[in-house]
Design an enzyme around this catalytic site. Structure first.
Site, PDB file in Angstrom:
ATOM      1  CG  ASN A  53      -0.201  -0.104   2.478  1.00  0.00           C
ATOM      2  OD1 ASN A  53       0.324   1.220   2.987  1.00  0.00           O
ATOM      3  ND2 ASN A  53      -0.070  -1.319   3.096  1.00  0.00           N
ATOM      4  CE  LYS A 181       2.576   2.908  11.795  1.00  0.00           C
ATOM      5  NZ  LYS A 181       3.613   2.288  10.700  1.00  0.00           N
ATOM      6  CE  LYS A 183      -0.709   6.024   9.121  1.00  0.00           C
ATOM      7  NZ  LYS A 183       0.651   5.506   8.747  1.00  0.00           N
ATOM      8  CG  ASP A 212       3.826   6.655  10.342  1.00  0.00           C
ATOM      9  OD1 ASP A 212       4.504   7.566  10.149  1.00  0.00           O
ATOM     10  OD2 ASP A 212       3.264   5.784   9.541  1.00  0.00           O
ATOM     11  CD  GLU A 238       6.387   4.437  10.643  1.00  0.00           C
ATOM     12  OE1 GLU A 238       5.966   4.136   9.590  1.00  0.00           O
ATOM     13  OE2 GLU A 238       6.070   3.782  11.886  1.00  0.00           O
ATOM     14  CD  GLU A 264       6.081   3.995   5.449  1.00  0.00           C
ATOM     15  OE1 GLU A 264       5.062   4.363   4.573  1.00  0.00           O
ATOM     16  OE2 GLU A 264       5.816   3.391   6.632  1.00  0.00           O
ATOM     17  CG  ASP A 291       7.336  -2.496   1.421  1.00  0.00           C
ATOM     18  OD1 ASP A 291       7.388  -3.552   0.971  1.00  0.00           O
ATOM     19  OD2 ASP A 291       6.278  -1.983   1.935  1.00  0.00           O
ATOM     20  CG  HIS A 321       5.425   0.027   4.786  1.00  0.00           C
ATOM     21  ND1 HIS A 321       5.244  -0.268   3.568  1.00  0.00           N
ATOM     22  CD2 HIS A 321       4.627   1.024   5.339  1.00  0.00           C
ATOM     23  CE1 HIS A 321       3.969   0.558   3.194  1.00  0.00           C
ATOM     24  NE2 HIS A 321       3.804   1.097   4.169  1.00  0.00           N
ATOM     25  CD  GLU A 340       2.793  -0.963   8.744  1.00  0.00           C
ATOM     26  OE1 GLU A 340       2.547  -0.122   9.247  1.00  0.00           O
ATOM     27  OE2 GLU A 340       3.609  -1.197   7.636  1.00  0.00           O
TER      28      GLU A 340
END
Length: 391
Positions: A53, A181, A183, A212, A238, A264, A291, A321, A340
């Site tokens: 994603n 986690k 945002k 994050d 993050e 990531e 990632d 990630h 994750e």
């Protein structure tokens, strides 16, 4: 042995959520199937892949450059030296023929998507779960039978208040996760702090909560957040600044004693090495989130792990990630620090096998050859639509 077809299609990965930088209402992914002439149980072995994603579908690059190169290559040029399996390392060389170094753009995602499908096929041909194959080949046969995972969520939803955030995090804890986690950076600092306080009421204390910023902040804002977050003892802070702002990241690391997490949005071993050289990261506490799928695939990720070892970093500091089965197999097979997980978003691509529950923050891997896409009932129709008529 040869690859007979490489198929691709664009699929929706949309969710009505946003972080501090983008919303995901139009998010897409590329689904890829690598079809071989190897037969198991009366059917051709097919490897499946998709991109993580946050990066959109790669159809143009796949159709115009990456897939034609694979299909035009001599069959032997894509096989191991003993001709018993596909060699993803040789396949990467073929996929990147006539590509200039640097400026990774989107091609790293396209190559990484095919790489996932190749490794799925390789493990199926070998008759092993991918994580066991990786452990035998690259980790002295030492595989983790269970992997630590955390629940990534806490996005900004339309009309969602702090109570809604708390309800979401409670669901994650009820699922078996022990850390979550959320945002930040998509609201004011004061509002984000209120959201964090609400989250802490649910998870208990800072060691169970990461935040994050998705690389939203300039250095000044990142430092303001760092000062406000420092007393909370969070699991990590993050992506406080842009992924290529190594000096800015070093400034935040110098001011913030708690763990930082990043990586990531770096898409090659060379970029990861620059982060290690110039980003001020601390190998005793910080988390590396490169990632594999977004950065040319597992082939490149293995080079990154080798570089990290040369820099004195433990693999246990790596928590990729992506939140999908491929990264989970890599974590288990290569002895990483975890993976994750997306319990409620980016479905049906996020998450693990349907019969692999989360227990005390850990998940086990099924004993099925390959990555195990077939064990996600809602995911397989995406690939069935792609390979219809080939089996």
């Amino acid at each position: 042995m040869r690859i007979t077809q490489v198929l691709e299609r664009t699929a929706a990965m949309k969710s009505s959520i946003r972080n501090s930088v983008i919303d995901f209402s139009q998010m897409t992914t590329s689904c890829v199937a690598v079809v071989t002439d190897v037969v198991r149980d009366g059917q051709p072995v097919i490897g499946y892949g998709f991109n993580s994603n946050g990066r959109y579908a790669q159809g143009g690059i796949l159709r115009e450059r990456i897939i034609p190169r694979l299909l035009a290559a001599d069959a032997e040029a894509l096989l191991t030296d003993d001709q018993t399996n596909i060699c993803p390392f040789k396949a990467q060389q073929v996929m990147l023929a006539n590509e200039k170094p640097g400026g990774h753009g989107e091609r790293c995602v396209a190559v990484g998507t095919v790489d996932m499908a190749l490794w799925d096929a390789v493990a199926k041909i070998a008759g092993q779960p991918l994580y066991r194959l990786l452990a035998e080949r690259y980790n002295n046969s030492q595989a983790d039978e269970r992997v630590y995972v955390y629940a990534a969520g806490g996005y900004y939803y339309p009309g969602k208040d702090r109570r809604g955030l708390q309800e979401e995090l409670r669901r994650y804890l009820d699922m078996g996760y022990d850390a979550c986690k959320m945002k930040i950076g998509g609201a004011t600092l004061d509002e984000d702090l209120r959201r964090i306080e609400a989250a802490l009421e649910v998870v208990g204390n800072g060691k169970h909560l990461a935040v994050d910023a998705n690389a939203r902040f300039d250095v000044e804002t990142a430092l303001q957040y760092a000062a406000a977050l420092a007393p909370l003892g969070l699991k990590w802070y993050e992506e406080p600044v842009g992924p290529l702002d190594y000096a800015g990241h070093a400034a935040v690391a110098a001011a913030y004693e708690g763990p930082l997490a990043t990586g990531e949005n770096l898409f090659s071993m060379a970029d990861a090495r620059n982060l290690m050289r110039h980003g001020g990261l601390r190998p005793d506490r910080d988390i590396l989130q490169f990632d594999p799928v977004l950065s040319y695939g597992l082939v490149e990720y293995l080079r990154t792990l080798e570089m990290l070892a040369e820099q004195g970093w433990s693999r246990r500091r790596c928590i990729p990630h992506g939140g999908h089965q491929f990264a989970l197999h890599i974590a288990a097979g290569m002895g990483l620090g975890g993976n994750e997980s997306y319990p409620e978003v980016f479905q049906p691509f996020g998450g693990f096998a349907d019969d692999s529950p989360i227990e005390n923050g850990y998940v086990t891997l099924p004993d099925l050859p390959g990555i195990g896409m077939e064990l996600k009932a809602e995911l397989m129709p995406e690939f069935a639509a792609l390979v219809a008529g080939t089996v």
